[in-house]
Design an enzyme around this catalytic site. Sequence first.
Site, mmCIF file in Angstrom:
data_model
loop_
_atom_site.group_PDB
_atom_site.id
_atom_site.type_symbol
_atom_site.label_atom_id
_atom_site.label_comp_id
_atom_site.label_asym_id
_atom_site.label_seq_id
_atom_site.Cartn_x
_atom_site.Cartn_y
_atom_site.Cartn_z
ATOM 1 N N SER A 102 -34.170 -96.936 100.239
ATOM 2 C CA SER A 102 -34.881 -97.928 99.417
ATOM 3 C C SER A 102 -36.081 -97.307 98.702
ATOM 4 O O SER A 102 -36.921 -96.634 99.325
ATOM 5 C CB SER A 102 -35.367 -99.087 100.284
ATOM 6 O OG SER A 102 -36.203 -99.923 99.489
ATOM 7 N N LYS B 38 -29.316 -110.720 103.458
ATOM 8 C CA LYS B 38 -29.709 -111.739 102.478
ATOM 9 C C LYS B 38 -29.093 -113.103 102.721
ATOM 10 O O LYS B 38 -29.727 -114.125 102.449
ATOM 11 C CB LYS B 38 -29.361 -111.251 101.069
ATOM 12 C CG LYS B 38 -30.190 -110.056 100.669
ATOM 13 C CD LYS B 38 -29.856 -109.600 99.279
ATOM 14 C CE LYS B 38 -30.600 -108.322 98.965
ATOM 15 N NZ LYS B 38 -30.369 -107.856 97.609
ATOM 16 N N ASN C 253 -13.384 -109.560 94.458
ATOM 17 C CA ASN C 253 -13.882 -109.213 95.795
ATOM 18 C C ASN C 253 -12.732 -108.775 96.677
ATOM 19 O O ASN C 253 -11.655 -109.355 96.624
ATOM 20 C CB ASN C 253 -14.601 -110.412 96.430
ATOM 21 C CG ASN C 253 -15.657 -109.965 97.434
ATOM 22 O OD1 ASN C 253 -16.587 -109.265 97.057
ATOM 23 N ND2 ASN C 253 -15.514 -110.346 98.692
#
Length: 300
Positions: free
Chosen positions: A36, A87, A174
């Site tokens: 990150s 998330k 997906n």
Amino acid sequence: MAEVYSFEDLIHWNALTAGWQLPGRLAVFGDPVAHSRSPQMHNPALEEAGIPAQYVRLLIREEELPAALRELSRQGFLGTNLTIPHKVAALGLVDRLTDSARHLRTVNTVRVESDGTLSGHNTDGPGLSRAVEEAFGVPLGGQRLLILGAGGGAGRAAAVQSALEGCPALVLANRTLSKVESVAAEIRSLRPETSVTVIDGSPESLNRALSGVDLILNASSVGMKVDDPVLVPAGTFLPRHRVYDMIYAPERTRLLEDAAAAGASVANGLAMLLWQGVLAFEFWFDRPAPVDAMRRGLGL
Ligand code: NAP
């Protein structure tokens, strides 16, 4: 100072960081998280804004998230960002959601309120929108869009954001079809004018879909590792395509290499990181973010 801290470190945070000149008060929780670049953007912003705090990376595993979120107020944190795989899980773990988190059904930013409760917000959708327009000069909502990995957290946020902005046609791909069906249903009820198609991401289904879209967005995690599979077969891109990969490490994924070789316009996820970070800073501090300092921090 270690680059990545653990859940154990978080539990003993105040003792562990007692000698720090700038207390660690903001973080990104993720697994993996070492890649990150959020600290490189937020630490210059905190300095420029004169806020005596620093932003750190915390490796928090899936099963540690509920307890890690509860630790935030106990350890004096102002908030945190969330990345893979937290998330969606965070939706049910915060005390309230902003409209953005509710619509996008994912939380990437958490603010600790003065009473210790947690507010969950989403800045990925609006951040993506600004990044796409900055990269290609065309608004996100003005394009026919194919989203790879539309059933994941970032993919879902991208799909809803683009529908809310008026996207005429959305193809949602997906690997696990069951995860994307609910995204499609939500968009059909949210904005019936947007044509929504669901595909499984096989080379044949992608080949058909590519001829009818302008923008291809990789919201899957495929491409972060060198031995990852190839999502879109090389040779199927067209020069008129715009290809945005949310991944920014590596800087150029195989997907972007193949698309650029076909003459398409390409951009990586660094500008999305910037804009979602700008909006997160503004959510935490309720003041304009020092965008230039953040941009410089990322080398943009
Ligand atoms: P996530 O919720 O874990 O979703 C991962 C997605 O990738 C799912 O759609 C998953 O499909 C798909 N996937 C994983 N392995 C795959 C494979 N081998 N083949 C096909 N599909 C595969 O993760 P996320 O939070 O949405 O993040 C996704 C990516 O976006 C990450 O690379 C993240 O770093 C990036 N991101 C970047 C920014 C930015 O600011 N630039 C912001 C947010 C996210 P299944 O549903 O079938 O498992």
